[in-house]
Design a protein around this motif. Structure first.
Motif, PDB file in Angstrom:
ATOM      1  N   ALA A 267       0.843  -1.210   0.000  1.00  0.00           N
ATOM      2  CA  ALA A 267       0.000   0.000   0.000  1.00  0.00           C
ATOM      3  C   ALA A 267       0.872   1.252   0.000  1.00  0.00           C
ATOM      4  O   ALA A 267       0.583   2.229  -0.710  1.00  0.00           O
ATOM      5  N   PHE A 268       1.920   1.229   0.792  1.00  0.00           N
ATOM      6  CA  PHE A 268       2.850   2.354   0.851  1.00  0.00           C
ATOM      7  C   PHE A 268       3.486   2.589  -0.518  1.00  0.00           C
ATOM      8  O   PHE A 268       3.569   3.732  -1.003  1.00  0.00           O
ATOM      9  N   LEU A 269       3.953   1.525  -1.153  1.00  0.00           N
ATOM     10  CA  LEU A 269       4.633   1.643  -2.450  1.00  0.00           C
ATOM     11  C   LEU A 269       3.668   2.111  -3.541  1.00  0.00           C
ATOM     12  O   LEU A 269       4.021   2.958  -4.372  1.00  0.00           O
ATOM     13  N   ILE A 270       2.456   1.593  -3.537  1.00  0.00           N
ATOM     14  CA  ILE A 270       1.459   2.022  -4.530  1.00  0.00           C
ATOM     15  C   ILE A 270       1.153   3.504  -4.360  1.00  0.00           C
ATOM     16  O   ILE A 270       1.031   4.252  -5.336  1.00  0.00           O
ATOM     17  N   ALA A 271       1.040   3.946  -3.114  1.00  0.00           N
ATOM     18  CA  ALA A 271       0.752   5.359  -2.839  1.00  0.00           C
ATOM     19  C   ALA A 271       1.842   6.266  -3.395  1.00  0.00           C
ATOM     20  O   ALA A 271       1.561   7.284  -4.035  1.00  0.00           O
ATOM     21  N   TRP A 272       3.080   5.902  -3.159  1.00  0.00           N
ATOM     22  CA  TRP A 272       4.187   6.734  -3.641  1.00  0.00           C
ATOM     23  C   TRP A 272       4.304   6.702  -5.165  1.00  0.00           C
ATOM     24  O   TRP A 272       4.650   7.712  -5.794  1.00  0.00           O
ATOM     25  N   ASN A 273       4.025   5.577  -5.773  1.00  0.00           N
ATOM     26  CA  ASN A 273       4.031   5.502  -7.241  1.00  0.00           C
ATOM     27  C   ASN A 273       2.920   6.347  -7.846  1.00  0.00           C
ATOM     28  O   ASN A 273       3.124   7.042  -8.845  1.00  0.00           O
ATOM     29  N   ALA A 274       1.736   6.282  -7.222  1.00  0.00           N
ATOM     30  CA  ALA A 274       0.616   7.097  -7.700  1.00  0.00           C
ATOM     31  C   ALA A 274       0.949   8.577  -7.587  1.00  0.00           C
ATOM     32  O   ALA A 274       0.688   9.369  -8.504  1.00  0.00           O
ATOM     33  N   SER A 275       1.552   8.963  -6.465  1.00  0.00           N
ATOM     34  CA  SER A 275       1.887  10.364  -6.263  1.00  0.00           C
ATOM     35  C   SER A 275       2.965  10.827  -7.234  1.00  0.00           C
ATOM     36  O   SER A 275       2.985  11.990  -7.649  1.00  0.00           O
ATOM     37  N   THR A 276       3.871   9.933  -7.616  1.00  0.00           N
ATOM     38  CA  THR A 276       4.883  10.276  -8.619  1.00  0.00           C
ATOM     39  C   THR A 276       4.223  10.710  -9.916  1.00  0.00           C
ATOM     40  O   THR A 276       4.613  11.707 -10.530  1.00  0.00           O
ATOM     41  N   LEU A 277       3.218   9.974 -10.324  1.00  0.00           N
ATOM     42  CA  LEU A 277       2.493  10.298 -11.560  1.00  0.00           C
ATOM     43  C   LEU A 277       1.624  11.536 -11.386  1.00  0.00           C
ATOM     44  O   LEU A 277       1.653  12.468 -12.206  1.00  0.00           O
ATOM     45  N   PHE A 278       0.843  11.586 -10.316  1.00  0.00           N
ATOM     46  CA  PHE A 278      -0.114  12.673 -10.113  1.00  0.00           C
ATOM     47  C   PHE A 278       0.587  14.028  -9.959  1.00  0.00           C
ATOM     48  O   PHE A 278       0.103  15.045 -10.461  1.00  0.00           O
ATOM     49  N   THR A 279       1.717  14.047  -9.250  1.00  0.00           N
ATOM     50  CA  THR A 279       2.407  15.312  -8.990  1.00  0.00           C
ATOM     51  C   THR A 279       2.824  15.998 -10.282  1.00  0.00           C
ATOM     52  O   THR A 279       2.863  17.235 -10.357  1.00  0.00           O
ATOM     53  N   LEU A 280       3.127  15.214 -11.302  1.00  0.00           N
ATOM     54  CA  LEU A 280       3.527  15.792 -12.588  1.00  0.00           C
ATOM     55  C   LEU A 280       2.338  16.345 -13.372  1.00  0.00           C
ATOM     56  O   LEU A 280       2.522  17.101 -14.323  1.00  0.00           O
ATOM     57  N   MET A 281       1.116  15.988 -12.976  1.00  0.00           N
ATOM     58  CA  MET A 281      -0.069  16.338 -13.754  1.00  0.00           C
ATOM     59  C   MET A 281      -0.872  17.492 -13.171  1.00  0.00           C
ATOM     60  O   MET A 281      -1.564  18.207 -13.901  1.00  0.00           O
ATOM     61  N   ILE A 282      -0.789  17.706 -11.862  1.00  0.00           N
ATOM     62  CA  ILE A 282      -1.784  18.562 -11.222  1.00  0.00           C
ATOM     63  C   ILE A 282      -1.460  20.055 -11.253  1.00  0.00           C
ATOM     64  O   ILE A 282      -2.257  20.856 -10.774  1.00  0.00           O
ATOM     65  N   TYR A 283      -0.299  20.416 -11.815  1.00  0.00           N
ATOM     66  CA  TYR A 283      -0.017  21.854 -11.915  1.00  0.00           C
ATOM     67  C   TYR A 283      -1.089  22.564 -12.726  1.00  0.00           C
ATOM     68  O   TYR A 283      -1.277  23.789 -12.611  1.00  0.00           O
ATOM     69  N   THR A 284      -1.809  21.811 -13.545  1.00  0.00           N
ATOM     70  CA  THR A 284      -2.837  22.415 -14.409  1.00  0.00           C
ATOM     71  C   THR A 284      -3.987  23.033 -13.618  1.00  0.00           C
ATOM     72  O   THR A 284      -4.786  23.783 -14.185  1.00  0.00           O
ATOM     73  N   HIS A 285      -4.106  22.749 -12.305  1.00  0.00           N
ATOM     74  CA  HIS A 285      -5.177  23.412 -11.553  1.00  0.00           C
ATOM     75  C   HIS A 285      -4.874  24.908 -11.373  1.00  0.00           C
ATOM     76  O   HIS A 285      -5.747  25.659 -10.940  1.00  0.00           O
ATOM     77  N   HIS A 286      -3.657  25.325 -11.711  1.00  0.00           N
ATOM     78  CA  HIS A 286      -3.352  26.755 -11.714  1.00  0.00           C
ATOM     79  C   HIS A 286      -3.843  27.435 -12.991  1.00  0.00           C
ATOM     80  O   HIS A 286      -3.760  28.654 -13.127  1.00  0.00           O
ATOM     81  N   LEU A 287      -4.341  26.642 -13.927  1.00  0.00           N
ATOM     82  CA  LEU A 287      -4.738  27.168 -15.234  1.00  0.00           C
ATOM     83  C   LEU A 287      -6.239  27.046 -15.475  1.00  0.00           C
ATOM     84  O   LEU A 287      -6.704  27.197 -16.591  1.00  0.00           O
ATOM     85  N   LEU A 288      -6.988  26.758 -14.403  1.00  0.00           N
ATOM     86  CA  LEU A 288      -8.424  26.521 -14.577  1.00  0.00           C
ATOM     87  C   LEU A 288      -9.170  27.752 -15.078  1.00  0.00           C
ATOM     88  O   LEU A 288     -10.249  27.634 -15.649  1.00  0.00           O
ATOM     89  N   MET A 289      -8.616  28.942 -14.852  1.00  0.00           N
ATOM     90  CA  MET A 289      -9.284  30.162 -15.324  1.00  0.00           C
ATOM     91  C   MET A 289      -8.859  30.549 -16.728  1.00  0.00           C
ATOM     92  O   MET A 289      -9.346  31.541 -17.281  1.00  0.00           O
ATOM     93  N   ASP A 290      -7.951  29.788 -17.323  1.00  0.00           N
ATOM     94  CA  ASP A 290      -7.474  30.109 -18.674  1.00  0.00           C
ATOM     95  C   ASP A 290      -8.340  29.393 -19.701  1.00  0.00           C
ATOM     96  O   ASP A 290      -8.188  28.195 -19.943  1.00  0.00           O
ATOM     97  N   PHE A 291      -9.241  30.133 -20.316  1.00  0.00           N
ATOM     98  CA  PHE A 291     -10.225  29.531 -21.217  1.00  0.00           C
ATOM     99  C   PHE A 291      -9.581  28.871 -22.435  1.00  0.00           C
ATOM    100  O   PHE A 291     -10.168  27.983 -23.053  1.00  0.00           O
ATOM    101  N   ALA A 292      -8.346  29.284 -22.787  1.00  0.00           N
ATOM    102  CA  ALA A 292      -7.700  28.735 -23.981  1.00  0.00           C
ATOM    103  C   ALA A 292      -7.096  27.362 -23.748  1.00  0.00           C
ATOM    104  O   ALA A 292      -6.716  26.672 -24.690  1.00  0.00           O
ATOM    105  N   VAL A 293      -7.013  26.943 -22.488  1.00  0.00           N
ATOM    106  CA  VAL A 293      -6.452  25.630 -22.179  1.00  0.00           C
ATOM    107  C   VAL A 293      -7.461  24.549 -22.569  1.00  0.00           C
ATOM    108  O   VAL A 293      -8.656  24.686 -22.302  1.00  0.00           O
ATOM    109  N   PRO A 294      -7.024  23.472 -23.223  1.00  0.00           N
ATOM    110  CA  PRO A 294      -7.949  22.399 -23.623  1.00  0.00           C
ATOM    111  C   PRO A 294      -8.741  21.855 -22.430  1.00  0.00           C
ATOM    112  O   PRO A 294      -8.203  21.723 -21.323  1.00  0.00           O
ATOM    113  N   THR A 295     -10.002  21.542 -22.674  1.00  0.00           N
ATOM    114  CA  THR A 295     -10.882  21.080 -21.604  1.00  0.00           C
ATOM    115  C   THR A 295     -10.341  19.841 -20.915  1.00  0.00           C
ATOM    116  O   THR A 295     -10.408  19.719 -19.686  1.00  0.00           O
TER     117      THR A 295
END
Length: 479
Positions: A267-295
């Motif tokens: 469970a510990f290892l799966i959590a850290w692997n998931a976070s490795t992937l997710f951390t690279l993806m979630i910066y896009t929540h800083h762009l939610l107000m940018d209408f030009a960003v793909p949905t």
């Protein structure tokens, strides 16, 4: 197999922690000055406010990075033989970068915030000259190069020791059915940081070099939306990486105090692997107000911002509760702060997850709600971990002992830091904007509460830092 840290690396840890503690106090003072100004308790010019805001923002990220790096290197040295010259090199390049950034801000009026969003540096160059923006950008670039060199070295050592980064993330146990427990938590966390932050630093280097070229040759420009993506892919991931480095202290210190090993189960290892992937993806929540960003990208930003708050945080918080439960742990400065830091991390994630909801984000993202969540998980999470490690280091490598003075410092720090983040979140809930030098009368009270709370937090941090420096006398005899 556990090994001892190299004497030079031990001395370098002291350099990191000394620099971290001194910078922390100065950055906190700058934060209090901004709140005093917004609360109409003092008056500074808008020009000075934005210079201070720029220094405070990037300075606190630097503080967290330096402290987190010292934690990561110190504990990773127990499991892998590391070359201390790389550790010292990163410190040296970080120091050079910090000096250039400070000169750029206070010597040449650079005040474009820590995000240095393109094309603001080039526009700033038109008003104040090219020296400030170039010094700032080169400072950040040099600092990033230092971390990239260190991560490349750590990646090579992990690959040599475990046969690949996948294996040091525990893939043998997750996918191949290998029995037992995976690599130590310090190794797993370091692998995650190496992967995510190397990617972040490369993204940052691209946009920084592009901005430098644009300042020197205005005819060469970048797409502003691409530049914003690269900037936040750098900044957001780098900030996140500081807590993933610092949390290693929670695993190691609580395990040491309770005499219970923190095991890397599936469970510990799966959590850290998931976070490795997710951390690279979630910066896009800083762009939610940018209408030009793909949905689809905005959906990723929202969904995975929810998901990223769960794997490592829940596993670590739950693990901390379980390892402490009925352990007979002796509570002192280190164990108390590191345990309380779990609260700061979890509490800080809650308003972040709320802000990641698109309909909420459109209203709340440019308000003080965001620094409210950020200060919660940074000040009561990351910084608390670093301060706890500072005490642990002096105790483990020297002869420091807990006293009532330490208990008072912890109570003072957490009580009034709650006042700071509470004032921010309350201000955000009534749409008080962030990054404004001057506030309307109805916003002033929350600023004043935050400022007064901040003064006491600075006092607590000074007390903690004095204790750290006095404790170093004992460490010096063993190094």
């Amino acid at each position: 197999m556990e090994s001892s840290i190299h004497p030079l690396a031990k001395k370098t840890v002291i350099y990191y922690l000394m620099t971290t503690s001194i910078l922390l106090i100065f950055m906190m003072i700058l934060g209090v000055i901004m709140l005093l100004n917004q609360g109409e308790m003092i008056q500074i010019s808008p020009e000075w406010f934005y210079k201070i805001m720029t220094a405070h923002g990037i300075g606190m990220v630097g503080v967290a990075a330096l402290g987190g790096t010292s934690i990561m290197w110190y504990f990773l040295s127990k499991y892998i033989k590391l070359r201390p010259s790389i550790f010292l090199q990163n410190f040296t390049l970080s120091l050079i970068g910090i000096i250039l950034i400070v000169i750029a801000i206070f010597g040449f009026n650079f005040s474009d915030a820590w995000t240095f969003l393109y094309p603001l540096p080039a526009q700033s160059a038109q008003f104040y000259g090219v020296t400030g923006p170039l010094l700032f950008l080169f400072g950040v670039l040099i600092l990033g190069v230092g971390y990239l060199i260190m991560y490349a070295y750590l990646a090579a050592r992990l690959i040599k020791e475990y046969g690949g980064l996948g294996k040091s993330l525990g893939w043998d146990y997750i996918f191949r059915g290998k029995k037992g427990y995976g690599p130590p938590p310090a190794v797993v966390a370091t692998t995650m940081v190496v992967i995510t932050n190397s990617t972040a630093v490369i993204a940052g280097a691209i946009v920084i070099i592009g901005s430098i070229i644009n300042i020197l040759i205005p005819a060469i420009s970048m797409d502003p939306m691409l530049a914003k993506h690269l900037t936040y892919a750098f900044g957001h991931v780098f900030c996140n990486a500081t807590i993933y480095m610092a949390v290693i202290a929670v695993y190691e210190v609580l395990s040491h105090y309770t005499k219970r090993p923190w095991k890397s189960n599936k469970a510990f290892l799966i959590a850290w692997n998931a976070s490795t992937l997710f951390t690279l993806m979630i910066y896009t929540h800083h762009l939610l107000m940018d209408f030009a960003v793909p949905t689809w990208m905005l959906i990723i930003g929202q969904v995975f911002s929810y998901a990223n708050g769960l794997p490592v945080m829940v596993v670590t918080a739950y693990g901390a509760l379980m390892i402490v439960y009925r352990s007979g742990i002796k509570w002192d400065f280190a164990s108390s702060l590191l345990f309380l830091a779990m609260f700061g991390w979890v509490a800080g994630a809650i308003p972040a997850i709320i802000d990641a909801t698109i309909v909420v984000n459109h209203v709340m993202h440019n308000t003080k709600w965001v620094p409210g969540h950020f200060h919660t998980y940074m000040g009561m999470g990351v910084i608390a971990m670093i301060l706890g490690f500072m005490y642990y280091f002096n105790k483990k490598e020297g002869s420091m002992k807990h006293n009532h003075f330490d208990t008072f410092s912890i109570a003072l720090y957490f009580t009034f830091f709650t006042g700071i983040v509470g004032s921010f979140l309350y201000a955000g809930s009534m749409s008080t904007p962030r990054r404004w030098a001057v506030h309307m009368p109805e916003w002033v009270l929350s600023d004043q509460i935050g400022a007064i709370s901040g003064i006491f937090v600075v006092l607590a941090t000074v007390l903690i830092t004095v204790r750290f420096f006095t404790g170093l006398k004992g460490v010096g005899k063993t190094t």
